[in-house]
Design an enzyme around this catalytic site. Structure first.
Site, PDB file in Angstrom:
ATOM      1  N   PRO A  86      31.157  63.637  92.331  1.00 30.80           N
ATOM      2  CA  PRO A  86      30.518  64.626  93.284  1.00 30.80           C
ATOM      3  C   PRO A  86      31.469  65.941  93.374  1.00 30.80           C
ATOM      4  O   PRO A  86      32.742  65.668  93.672  1.00 30.80           O
ATOM      5  CB  PRO A  86      30.089  63.878  94.451  1.00 30.80           C
ATOM      6  CG  PRO A  86      31.052  62.642  94.460  1.00 30.80           C
ATOM      7  CD  PRO A  86      31.505  62.686  93.055  1.00 30.80           C
ATOM      8  N   GLY A  88      33.098  69.075  95.552  1.00 28.59           N
ATOM      9  CA  GLY A  88      33.253  69.586  97.016  1.00 28.59           C
ATOM     10  C   GLY A  88      32.805  68.215  97.990  1.00 28.59           C
ATOM     11  O   GLY A  88      32.265  68.497  98.826  1.00 28.59           O
ATOM     12  N   ALA A  89      33.416  67.225  97.543  1.00 32.21           N
ATOM     13  CA  ALA A  89      33.348  65.720  98.356  1.00 32.21           C
ATOM     14  C   ALA A  89      34.310  65.127  98.738  1.00 32.21           C
ATOM     15  O   ALA A  89      34.364  64.036  99.101  1.00 32.21           O
ATOM     16  CB  ALA A  89      32.241  65.105  97.663  1.00 32.21           C
ATOM     17  N   GLY A  90      35.566  65.622  98.424  1.00 26.87           N
ATOM     18  CA  GLY A  90      36.796  65.081  98.819  1.00 26.87           C
ATOM     19  C   GLY A  90      37.553  64.123  97.669  1.00 26.87           C
ATOM     20  O   GLY A  90      38.370  63.333  97.925  1.00 26.87           O
ATOM     21  N   SER A  94      37.757  69.326  91.713  1.00 22.64           N
ATOM     22  CA  SER A  94      38.219  70.472  90.992  1.00 22.64           C
ATOM     23  C   SER A  94      39.515  70.402  90.368  1.00 22.64           C
ATOM     24  O   SER A  94      39.773  71.000  89.414  1.00 22.64           O
ATOM     25  CB  SER A  94      38.514  71.559  92.052  1.00 22.64           C
ATOM     26  OG  SER A  94      39.332  71.268  93.029  1.00 22.64           O
ATOM     27  N   ASP A 137      46.042  66.344  94.834  1.00 24.64           N
ATOM     28  CA  ASP A 137      44.897  66.326  93.876  1.00 24.64           C
ATOM     29  C   ASP A 137      45.305  66.275  92.597  1.00 24.64           C
ATOM     30  O   ASP A 137      44.937  65.691  91.768  1.00 24.64           O
ATOM     31  CB  ASP A 137      43.587  67.226  94.303  1.00 24.64           C
ATOM     32  CG  ASP A 137      42.916  66.890  95.501  1.00 24.64           C
ATOM     33  OD1 ASP A 137      43.560  66.016  96.344  1.00 24.64           O
ATOM     34  OD2 ASP A 137      41.795  67.488  95.603  1.00 24.64           O
TER      35      ASP A 137
HETATM   36  O1  PMV Z   1      39.041  67.845  99.644  1.00 28.17           O
HETATM   37  P1  PMV Z   1      40.044  67.254  98.588  1.00 28.17           P
HETATM   38  O2  PMV Z   1      39.723  66.078  97.729  1.00 28.17           O
HETATM   39  O3  PMV Z   1      40.565  68.564  97.946  1.00 28.17           O
HETATM   40  O4  PMV Z   1      41.211  66.746  99.217  1.00 28.17           O
HETATM   41  C1  PMV Z   1      42.263  67.768 100.227  1.00 28.17           C
HETATM   42  C2  PMV Z   1      43.339  66.875 100.873  1.00 28.17           C
HETATM   43  C3  PMV Z   1      43.985  68.049 101.919  1.00 28.17           C
HETATM   44  O5  PMV Z   1      44.932  67.307 102.387  1.00 28.17           O
HETATM   45  C4  PMV Z   1      42.896  68.108 103.201  1.00 28.17           C
HETATM   46  C5  PMV Z   1      44.118  69.424 101.337  1.00 28.17           C
HETATM   47  C6  PMV Z   1      45.372  69.327 100.381  1.00 28.17           C
HETATM   48  O6  PMV Z   1      45.608  70.127  99.640  1.00 28.17           O
HETATM   49  O7  PMV Z   1      46.200  68.250 100.367  1.00 28.17           O
END
Ligand code: PMV
Length: 299
Positions: A86, A88-90, A94, A137
């Site tokens: 998915p 934009g879901a963490g 991307s 990521d």
């Molecule tokens: O939302 P995601 O899967 O890109 O995870 C972001 C994690 C953060 O710590 C909030 C941001 C980062 O760049 O580490």
């Protein structure tokens, strides 16, 4: 064929943007990409039925232009990507897409890049979406496994003593990592002592989490996840829906649960230690979730 893995952050999101460590893990789902020489530069993304070209409006065309800008002279390429995450879901969609696209273009031009170099190169792509990414990521998308990440330092792989079984559930609430990271940075600018204390707490949880993973102490890891969730809620990156899902997971038998990624929506993860617990947690989360699946951290 090149592959960028999706990832979960087991512990440490947000603190990691500000120099604290995080524990992250690759998951089996991700993005596959294949590139061939074509008439023009183009990226076709399935199942989004979307084709983007550098120069078009939007983040994806800008990210593609940044990625292709890594190559000095080359012929036009047509890249075909298949996304199984998915967005934009963490789950690092991307970054997985960026790693897969650059990996595929490298393959098409016979360029060999070590996974750590691929992670570094793909930051050009990731910056378009996230502004100030910690790089966790991209590192996990390229290298996978379970690891301790600290900004600007090499990834430290960790060997879990027992498999880390997770149930991953998407709240269905759209979340913008860029906005959440900016929001936390604003809180830190306003009340630095408070927010830094939270980050120090998260950093201590990460170090203890590492020990728990190495010792195979899933009960301790679960408690640390739940504690991390409380600290994340204190910097206002949780939502009512994520709280409800974490509570439902622990009531159904998860050892611990927390949001994963930037929060403000997106996914949560729950740690389970048996087939029975996995089934019960999936059953409890499915009615609340847009997507719910089991994943082993680090595969
Ligand atoms: O939302 P995601 O899967 O890109 O995870 C972001 C994690 C953060 O710590 C909030 C941001 C980062 O760049 O580490």
């Amino acid at each position: 064929m090149a592959f960028g893995r999706g990832k979960v952050i087991l512990l440490g999101e947000h603190g990691v943007v500000h120099g604290r460590p995080a524990l992250a893990a690759g998951i089996a789902r991700g993005v596959e990409a294949h590139a061939r020489l074509g008439a023009r530069d183009e990226l076709e993304i399935d199942p989004w039925t979307m084709t983007v070209r550098p120069g078009d409006d939007g983040d994806l065309p800008r990210a593609l232009a940044a990625a292709l800008g890594l190559y000095a002279t080359r012929s036009p390429v047509h890249v075909q990507a298949r996304v199984d995450l998915p967005a934009g879901a963490g789950l690092g969609c991307s970054a997985a897409l960026g790693v897969a696209v650059i990996g595929a273009v490298d393959e098409a031009f016979g360029i060999e890049r070590a996974p750590a170099e691929l992670a570094e190169a793909s930051l050009a792509w990731e910056r378009v979406f996230h502004g100030n990414p910690s790089g966790v990521d991209s590192a996990m998308a390229a290298l996978g496994g379970v690891a301790l990440f600290r900004r600007g330092e090499p990834l430290e792989p960790i060997a879990p003593r027992t498999p880390l079984r997770l149930v991953v559930a998407d709240s269905g609430e759209p979340s913008s990592t860029k906005r959440m990271v900016e929001d936390v940075a604003r809180q830190r600018a306003r009340t630095p002592a408070r927010v830094d204390k939270v980050f120090d707490g998260i950093a201590a949880i990460v170090q203890n989490g590492r020990l728990a993973i190495e010792a195979g102490d899933l009960r301790a890891l679960g408690q640390l996840m739940t504690l991390d969730q409380a600290l994340l809620a204190s910097i206002m990156v949780s939502t009512a829906k994520l709280e409800e899902m974490c509570a439902a997971a622990t009531e159904a038998g998860a050892l611990g649960a927390k949001l994963t990624g930037a929060g403000g929506g997106g996914c949560m993860i729950a740690l389970v230690d048996s087939d029975e617990a996995a089934r019960a947690v999936i059953e409890a989360l499915t009615p609340l979730a847009a997507l719910c699946f089991e994943a082993e951290a680090g595969t």
